[in-house]
Design an enzyme around this catalytic site. Structure first.
Site, PDB file in Angstrom:
ATOM      1  N   THR A 179     -11.047  -8.584 -12.847  1.00 61.94           N
ATOM      2  CA  THR A 179     -10.154  -7.607 -12.219  1.00 61.94           C
ATOM      3  C   THR A 179      -8.721  -7.910 -12.635  1.00 61.94           C
ATOM      4  OG1 THR A 179      -9.835  -8.958 -10.253  1.00 61.94           O
ATOM      5  CG2 THR A 179     -11.705  -7.436 -10.242  1.00 61.94           C
ATOM      6  N   GLU A 322     -15.718  -3.546 -10.537  1.00 60.57           N
ATOM      7  CA  GLU A 322     -16.866  -3.970  -9.737  1.00 60.57           C
ATOM      8  C   GLU A 322     -18.016  -2.965  -9.719  1.00 60.57           C
ATOM      9  OE1 GLU A 322     -13.255  -5.999  -7.794  1.00 60.57           O
ATOM     10  OE2 GLU A 322     -13.695  -4.135  -8.865  1.00 60.57           O
ATOM     11  N   LYS A 432       1.098   4.154   7.338  1.00 57.17           N
ATOM     12  CA  LYS A 432       0.780   4.525   8.716  1.00 57.17           C
ATOM     13  C   LYS A 432       2.071   4.810   9.462  1.00 57.17           C
ATOM     14  CE  LYS A 432      -2.458   3.474  12.406  1.00 57.17           C
ATOM     15  NZ  LYS A 432      -3.493   2.547  12.911  1.00 57.17           N
ATOM     16  N   TRP A 437      -2.059   8.537   9.331  1.00 56.59           N
ATOM     17  CA  TRP A 437      -2.093   8.030   7.961  1.00 56.59           C
ATOM     18  C   TRP A 437      -1.475   9.042   6.991  1.00 56.59           C
ATOM     19  CZ3 TRP A 437      -3.279   3.075   7.674  1.00 56.59           C
ATOM     20  CH2 TRP A 437      -4.099   2.511   8.654  1.00 56.59           C
TER      21      TRP A 437
END
Length: 536
Positions: A179, A322, A432, A437
């Site tokens: 990653t 992944e 937030k 959100w």
């Protein structure tokens, strides 16, 4: 009782055997960094991979040993994908754009024994060689004249290719990708033969890459990034003609697309932006592709519209290292032909639906035990599972999945009733404000639709009343003067009023990760002392 069918291990060398046998003469083109070009075909790729297998054995490479590459896209790199797997080894593709400490960490963590590299990265080799104690041998793909080391063609040229692949089990590893390490050290993802084969078969289907024997693919996505989206494996199944460029110059890419009859291309949004800018500044027509695959990050609406108006099917995809990396891919819906152009664009701006083999769900951001409905409204943390999804990171002591096998992707998304995924943010980037959100990604993509905006990034800044409020950082297009009022005015009809940023700040550049994504971590660090006027 067992079934009565033949046993045929799902190992990736079957892919190159098939491609050489059934599509042997199908051409591959490589444009090198020095402007020269070479041509190969699937039969010669297999022959060179067998010679490389012999060369690796001569170096003492054994089953499971890691062999690294530090290289761009070209046919010799493709040879290495199959040559390393054919020797029973594990191909570790290293991203040359990583920072020095990350380069040191991943090669040592992987314990690479051999490194193959492009001459363009010789300065990296010279700097890092003493920090890579496990690497015993270095081979240059394209050595300059009077090169003192080992060149790739001479190295495999000492062997005749009269050999067989090393026998392996389908659950053995074949590839290792790390990653980008946006938080902490990069993590290794160890792909196995079986998962890679199933992923490749999924990738060619019409609702994914839509490959057949006529396809001509120019992958701009680097071969060192997320297994190059699985393209080198999938392309072998249908005998795709690959057109490679070892440089990402938009002028070179456009020329190759026109000259070689490219039908498919794949890249992150910044690649397509660069091509737009080149075509606009030079008056060059945008190449007409059958399919433009966009992944890595969400593509803005204006980009999708332009490609679709140019006659391309846009496969807006989502995945990650992944997930091998295919998770979802955009494709026409059953009612596609009856939809207006705007309605079609609405669908394509989302990230598509899962291909067979992938399961998705979203869970509440504040309570991950609560699964959310597929109602096209509820945004939650995105989780995934399937046969090519990670279970445990390389050399980790614990699994990376929940007890029932779900991997937390770190993305925030909405699942629609038909299974379509709509990404709204990363869990660590979502803003937030007042208990609600706000999607930083949607703000950014909306802002990028302004004709004077080249790039935009939104982050949440502390606010005494609302906890956080969005601030939008904008890079104006070259030669353009843009104001905060213009950007806000552009956003007003596109997002909810309470989503509008409290401030718009113009900057010369926005930091990116080694894989070309916006680095919110670095952006926050750069503006750590920033204070909203209303919060003072």
């Amino acid at each position: 009782m067992l079934g009565a069918m033949q046993s045929w291990e799902l190992v990736v060398t079957h892919l190159i055997d098939h491609a050489a046998r059934e599509h042997g003469a199908r051409e591959h083109v490589t444009y090198w960094a020095d402007g020269t070009e070479t041509r190969a075909n699937w039969a010669s790729i297999r022959h060179d991979a067998l010679r490389m297998t012999q060369a690796l054995r001569a170096l003492g490479i054994r089953k499971g040993d890691r062999v690294a590459t530090l290289a761009m896209n070209h046919s010799r790199h493709l040879v290495s994908w199959y040559g390393v797997a054919g020797a029973g080894g594990v191909l570790h593709t290293i991203n040359p754009r990583l920072f020095e400490d990350q380069l040191e960490y991943i090669a040592n963590h992987a314990e690479d024994r051999v490194l193959l590299y492009d001459a363009a990265f010789q300065p990296i080799i010279d700097k890092m060689r003493d920090k890579w104690p496990t690497i015993e041998h270095y081979v240059c793909y394209d050595p300059p004249e009077e090169f003192g080391g080992m060149g790739f063609e001479d190295w495999i040229g000492a062997h005749d290719g009269d050999t067989a692949w090393v026998p392996v089990d389908e659950r053995d590893p074949c590839m290792l990708c790390y990653t980008s390490g946006t938080t902490g050290n990069p993590k290794g993802v160890l792909y196995e033969h079986r998962s890679t084969m199933i992923h490749a078969m999924a990738g060619i289907q019409p609702n994914a890459f839509d490959f057949d024997a006529r396809s001509v693919m120019l992958p701009v996505v680097p071969m060192f990034h997320a297994a190059s989206w699985g393209l080198p494996w999938a392309g072998a199944i249908t005998g795709v003609k690959f057109v490679y460029a070892a440089v990402n110059d938009p002028a070179v890419l456009c020329n190759l697309m026109e000259r070689e009859g490219v039908t498919h291309s794949a890249g992150v949004p910044t690649v397509w932006l660069a091509m737009f800018q080149h075509c606009d500044s030079t008056g060059t027509p945008l190449p007409k592709l059958q399919q433009a695959i966009i992944g890595g990050s969400a593509a803005p609406r204006f980009m999708i519209e332009r490609l679709m108006k140019n006659g391309s099917r846009v496969a807006h995809a989502w995945g990650m290292t992944e997930t091998s990396p295919i998770g979802t891919v955009g494709a026409p819906t059953p009612d596609w032909d009856s939809l207006s152009f705007e309605e079609q664009v609405d669908i394509v701006t989302r990230q598509g639906r899962p291909v067979f083999g992938v399961e998705l769900r979203t869970v509440d951001l504040d309570d991950w035990t609560k699964e959310l409905p597929r109602d096209g409204k509820s945004a939650g943390a995105l989780q995934i599972r399937g046969p090519w999804i990670i279970e445990r990171y390389f050399r980790a002591e614990e699994d990376a999945v929940t007890e029932d096998g779900w991997f937390n992707t770190g993305d925030v998304g909405i699942l629609h009733p038909d299974g379509t995924l709509q990404l709204t943010d990363r869990t660590k980037d979502v803003i937030k404000s007042g208990g609600e959100w706000i999607s930083s990604v949607e703000l950014e993509n909306a802002a990028c639709g302004h004709p004077k905006v080249a790039e935009a990034a939104a982050i949440g800044m502390p606010h005494p009343k609302w906890d956080e409020r969005p601030v939008l950082f904008v890079v104006a297009k070259e030669g353009c003067e843009c104001t905060a009022e213009e950007v806000i005015g552009h956003l007003e009809p596109l997002v909810a009023k309470w989503w509008l940023p409290d401030a718009v700040e113009f900057v010369d550049d926005i930091p990116h990760t080694a894989t070309g994504k916006i680095s919110k971590k670095d952006l926050r660090a750069r503006f750590a002392d920033y204070t909203l006027e209303a919060a003072e």
